[in-house]
Write a protein that holds these residues in place. Structure first.
Motif, PDB file in Angstrom:
ATOM      1  N   GLY A   1     -40.655  32.346   9.716  1.00  0.00           N
ATOM      2  CA  GLY A   1     -40.568  32.061  11.142  1.00  0.00           C
ATOM      3  C   GLY A   1     -41.693  31.156  11.606  1.00  0.00           C
ATOM      4  N   LYS A   2     -41.707  30.856  12.888  1.00  0.00           N
ATOM      5  CA  LYS A   2     -42.693  29.962  13.471  1.00  0.00           C
ATOM      6  C   LYS A   2     -44.123  30.462  13.317  1.00  0.00           C
ATOM      7  CE  LYS A   2     -41.575  27.000  17.339  1.00  0.00           C
ATOM      8  NZ  LYS A   2     -41.301  26.962  18.757  1.00  0.00           N
ATOM      9  N   SER A   3     -44.309  31.761  13.488  1.00  0.00           N
ATOM     10  CA  SER A   3     -45.676  32.316  13.470  1.00  0.00           C
ATOM     11  C   SER A   3     -46.141  32.705  12.069  1.00  0.00           C
ATOM     12  CB  SER A   3     -45.756  33.519  14.413  1.00  0.00           C
ATOM     13  OG  SER A   3     -44.878  34.541  13.994  1.00  0.00           O
TER      14      SER A   3
ATOM     15  N   GLN B   1     -35.660  29.291  11.382  1.00  0.00           N
ATOM     16  CA  GLN B   1     -37.007  29.364  11.941  1.00  0.00           C
ATOM     17  C   GLN B   1     -37.237  30.522  12.909  1.00  0.00           C
ATOM     18  OE1 GLN B   1     -39.838  27.664  11.366  1.00  0.00           O
ATOM     19  NE2 GLN B   1     -38.814  26.749   9.620  1.00  0.00           N
ATOM     20  N   ALA B   2     -36.219  31.149  13.398  1.00  0.00           N
ATOM     21  CA  ALA B   2     -36.392  32.204  14.406  1.00  0.00           C
ATOM     22  C   ALA B   2     -36.907  33.486  13.763  1.00  0.00           C
ATOM     23  CB  ALA B   2     -35.079  32.479  15.115  1.00  0.00           C
TER      24      ALA B   2
END
Length: 119
Positions: free
Chosen positions: A107-109, A65-66
């Protein structure tokens, strides 16, 4: 330089390697960046025949996820600094500029792409 006969040897190969190594150590350089188990780091440097310039690109990947934007930006920056270091005997007036994120995915965004991508 294209033939690897610059004063310090294979400049482009050395700068590409420096960028890869730097991406893996971003957490040591940028406060609050976490160490990441990167699954891929690639740095490519091409000479621009129209100008006395280099185009440096980094492709950094991670399973998880990073985001890895900082790792890619550090890779490009250190590769550029390595080129400068190895070629400063030829031209001390070199300029390093236009380091930017062009595209990211996952990733998160989520996904993102710069509105105008330079080539």
């Amino acid at each position: 330089m294209r033939e690897g006969r610059s004063p310090k040897g294979a400049v482009i190969t050395t700068a590409e390697l420096a960028g890869i190594m730097a991406a893996k150590r971003t957490y040591e350089l940028i406060p609050l960046c976490h160490p990441l188990a990167l699954s891929k780091v690639g740095v490519s440097i091409e000479m621009d025949d129209a100008l006395p310039d280099f185009r440096i690109e980094a492709d950094v990947r991670l399973t998880g996820q990073a985001g890895v934007e900082m790792e890619a930006l550090v890779a490009v920056s250190v590769a550029a600094l390595t080129l400068y270091d190895m070629l400063k005997a030829v031209d001390k007036g070199m300029v390093i500029g236009a380091v930017r994120l062009e595209e990211k995915s996952g990733g998160k965004s989520g996904n993102w792409r710069a509105e105008t991508v330079t080539s």
